[in-house]
Design a protein around this motif. Structure first.
Motif, PDB file in Angstrom:
ATOM      1  N   LEU A 115      -2.852  10.308 -10.699  1.00  0.00           N
ATOM      2  CA  LEU A 115      -2.425   8.953 -10.366  1.00  0.00           C
ATOM      3  C   LEU A 115      -1.505   8.974  -9.150  1.00  0.00           C
ATOM      4  N   SER A 116      -1.481   7.883  -8.423  1.00  0.00           N
ATOM      5  CA  SER A 116      -0.578   7.715  -7.292  1.00  0.00           C
ATOM      6  C   SER A 116       0.049   6.329  -7.355  1.00  0.00           C
ATOM      7  N   GLU A 117       1.117   6.145  -6.590  1.00  0.00           N
ATOM      8  CA  GLU A 117       1.795   4.855  -6.565  1.00  0.00           C
ATOM      9  C   GLU A 117       1.947   4.377  -5.130  1.00  0.00           C
ATOM     10  N   ARG A 118       1.979   3.070  -4.975  1.00  0.00           N
ATOM     11  CA  ARG A 118       2.339   2.428  -3.714  1.00  0.00           C
ATOM     12  C   ARG A 118       3.308   1.313  -4.064  1.00  0.00           C
ATOM     13  N   ILE A 119       4.531   1.428  -3.546  1.00  0.00           N
ATOM     14  CA  ILE A 119       5.581   0.458  -3.844  1.00  0.00           C
ATOM     15  C   ILE A 119       5.657  -0.535  -2.695  1.00  0.00           C
ATOM     16  N   TYR A 120       5.529  -1.810  -3.008  1.00  0.00           N
ATOM     17  CA  TYR A 120       5.638  -2.878  -2.013  1.00  0.00           C
ATOM     18  C   TYR A 120       6.974  -3.574  -2.233  1.00  0.00           C
ATOM     19  N   GLY A 163       6.091  -5.572  -5.552  1.00  0.00           N
ATOM     20  CA  GLY A 163       4.833  -5.194  -6.180  1.00  0.00           C
ATOM     21  C   GLY A 163       4.700  -3.703  -6.393  1.00  0.00           C
ATOM     22  N   ILE A 164       3.876  -3.324  -7.371  1.00  0.00           N
ATOM     23  CA  ILE A 164       3.593  -1.928  -7.684  1.00  0.00           C
ATOM     24  C   ILE A 164       2.083  -1.777  -7.831  1.00  0.00           C
ATOM     25  N   LEU A 165       1.527  -0.824  -7.127  1.00  0.00           N
ATOM     26  CA  LEU A 165       0.122  -0.466  -7.313  1.00  0.00           C
ATOM     27  C   LEU A 165       0.075   0.949  -7.874  1.00  0.00           C
ATOM     28  N   ILE A 166      -0.506   1.084  -9.039  1.00  0.00           N
ATOM     29  CA  ILE A 166      -0.736   2.395  -9.652  1.00  0.00           C
ATOM     30  C   ILE A 166      -2.242   2.613  -9.654  1.00  0.00           C
TER      31      ILE A 166
END
Length: 630
Positions: free
Chosen positions: A513-518, A529-532
């Motif tokens: 898994l990876s994350e992108r924090i907005y 926002g959070i994209l997992i």
């Protein structure tokens, strides 16, 4: 492999060439180690029907980041299925490497000699068993009947912060910087005596008897006895001109700080109207720069052929974009990493989701956020299809690239001459996007900004930058430059809590898994926002298990469990009471490997900016984003 050995000696995943074993990295194989050569030696001509990776948004930002408009393509590593078949065309295709270090040691007699001499030879006679490739000692004095003894890499190399990598000068070292009085190319022995106090390795010259222990060049005092850096770029096969300002460090093969990737990544999202128009204005700025009024836009539509690209927008919209570009301040902060998140945020936060494609498919439940979670999430989106493209733009040695400021460390080049492409890889997967309520974060930020705990985090950040980077920063030093903000700590901590819980629920490992924090920016202070998402190059990334967790019942169970588990850690009370007080230089509070940390490939900030007390009431409800569990 360079030279006369062209048969394959190993394999890695495409993603490894982005993060672990890319250009300039030393790769440990079962029997020896190799160095991945520069892009000048990569050859895609033999790849049938070769197709570059298409992601125009990322390609444009790579050009800006490297200040090289000549870059035209993002290329995957050269590879064709069937490499194990002897004498097949695929067997001649691959990533070029060269043996490194350039010195080998016999495992039987401990003789130490350069790989290019006649002391050692190489065998790789089994094309279907590349893991058995090895170097061996041709005329070992302790040779027993049967197979000749294997030779392994001499395990010490030299590196500097300018990206240079060189062999350790064993001959000069043994003779105190001079040559052997008895032979021009003396036979050396490496005697590894072991021990519990670091390396205890003696280099001995057989003709004259000179000997010296490597313990003399270990540590800060020993570094002063190392030679000056020669500026060797081993992956490019040359030496950099001029005097190298870097300080040499002694490394052991396999050290984690011998290579750090510097990459850019972007999701393949459809362009939105605002960001697409602004990007086109930037690309055609030479056309617009001298325009003094909106009347010039109408005239240009008739006189300038390039204006056909702006047919979708009115003169007023184009003129507004020109004004925004003209009023954009040119500051030191603009020389950081390119903004690849804004177009993604615009897509995820839009009221109307884009049309589904093979690369990007989003779904929003028509009933909206579940009633039990309306105080936790403002929006929930299932990303049923995602494509992420990653480009390798350089690498560093000894110092890892700063996630926010690329100029803090020296980036090493990928090629000797200018090339029109950079290495890239793409992964497909699925994900969950969660947007938090703006009023919730606004109220929480006002509540915690001036607290002692948050002030401790800010002081630790300034101390961290001051101790690690201030000596290399060009110009004035700003301790709080690129401080991510209070909002980022809360979003990042919540993301890690969810990732650890998802790994238990959906069957994916957390490393998949990876994350992108907005998080908030100066231009858009309301991002939250959070994209997992899955980010693996095989079928595991598209099993559907992650998207299914965004269904109302599953998401409620997942969120409640993640927040409940955050209340306790088996390392409490040590973990719960931790804050980065002076003189500590870590950047986390109530967080550890038991409760919050995830793998390096999963976290976008190296497990920094994490603290449970800012999400759940570990210390008390006054600091928690969620004083009460849903």
């Amino acid at each position: 492999m360079a030279g006369k050995f062209f048969r394959r000696v190993g394999s890695v995943r495409p993603s490894h060439l982005m993060f672990t074993t890319g250009v300039g990295a030393v790769v440990d194989l079962p029997n020896f180690s190799v160095l991945v050569r520069g892009l000048d030696d990569w050859d895609h001509k033999l790849v049938p029907e070769f197709t570059p990776i298409v992601e125009n948004r990322l390609l444009a930002e790579v050009r800006k980041f490297l200040n090289d408009p000549a870059i035209e393509q993002l290329r995957p590593a050269p590879w064709v299925e069937g490499a194990d078949e002897p004498n097949s065309p695929a067997a001649k295709i691959g990533v070029p490497i060269t043996p490194f270090p350039g010195w080998l040691r016999c495992t039987a007699c401990d003789e130490l000699a350069p790989v290019e001499g006649s002391t050692f030879d190489f065998e790789n006679s089994k094309p279907r068993k590349p893991h058995e490739a090895r170097f061996f000692h041709v005329s070992c004095s302790r040779k027993k009947s049967g197979r000749r003894p294997m030779a392994v890499a001499a395990r010490f190399v030299l590196a500097c912060t300018a990206g240079h990598l060189d062999d350790f000068p064993y001959t000069e070292f043994a003779h105190q910087g001079a040559g052997c009085p008895e032979a021009s190319h003396p036979k050396l022995r490496m005697d590894d005596r072991g021990g519990n106090l670091g390396a205890n390795v003696e280099i001995r010259c057989m003709p004259c008897g000179a000997r010296r222990n490597l313990k003399e060049v270990l540590g800060q005092r020993g570094a002063a006895k190392l030679p000056r850096c020669r500026g060797r770029r081993a992956h490019l096969g040359d030496f950099e001109s001029g005097e190298c300002p870097g300080e040499l460090k002694l490394l052991v093969i396999g050290a984690s700080n011998q290579w750090f990737a510097q990459t850019l990544s972007a999701l393949a999202v459809p362009p939105t109207g605002a960001s697409e128009l602004q990007a086109k204005v930037v690309d055609h700025w030479s056309t617009f720069e001298q325009m003094e009024s909106i009347a010039f836009v109408a005239f240009a539509r008739v006189a300038v052929p390039a204006m056909k690209a702006f047919d979708r927008w009115s003169d007023q919209e184009v003129w507004a974009a020109i004004q925004r570009q003209r009023n954009t301040p040119e500051s030191e902060d603009d020389r950081g990493y390119p903004d690849l998140r804004t177009p993604e945020w615009e897509i995820f936060s839009a009221a109307q989701l884009p049309t589904a494609t093979d690369d990007f498919t989003l779904r929003r439940d028509p009933d909206g956020v579940p009633a039990q979670l309306k105080e936790v999430y403002a929006d929930v989106i299932q990303a049923e299809r995602l494509r992420e493209v990653r480009a390798l733009v350089g690498f560093t040695r000894l110092d890892a690239p700063d996630p926010m400021d690329p100029d803090l460390v020296i980036r090493a080049p990928l090629a000797r001459a200018r090339v029109d492409w950079v290495p890239a890889s793409e992964v497909r997967g699925e994900g969950i996007f969660l947007r938090l309520p703006e009023d919730l974060l606004t109220e929480w930020t006002a509540r915690v900004t001036d607290t002692e705990s948050m002030q401790t985090h800010r002081e630790a950040y300034a101390r961290f930058r001051r101790s690690r980077y201030s000596g290399r920063i060009r110009g004035g030093f700003e301790p709080m430059r690129h401080w991510p903000g209070e909002r980022f700590i809360a979003l990042h901590t919540l993301s890690h809590l969810l990732i650890r819980t998802i790994a238990l629920e959906c069957g994916y490992s957390s490393a998949s898994l990876s994350e992108r924090i907005y998080s908030a920016t100066e231009q858009d202070p309301h991002r939250a926002g959070i994209l997992i998402y899955t980010a693996v190059p095989d079928a595991e990334g598209t099993l559907g298990g992650l998207v299914s967790l965004a269904e109302p019942a599953a998401l409620f169970r997942l969120t409640r469990r993640a927040l409940a588990d955050a209340m306790h850690c088996s390392s409490d009370p040590l973990c719960a009471e931790r804050l980065p007080h002076d003189p500590a230089e870590f950047l986390h509070g109530a967080a550890c490997h038991v409760c919050l940390f995830v793998s390096e490939t999963t976290c976008e900030r190296g497990n920094r900016f994490l603290d449970r007390r800012f999400v759940v009431p570990v210390d008390g409800p006054e600091l928690a984003l969620f004083p009460e569990l849903p």
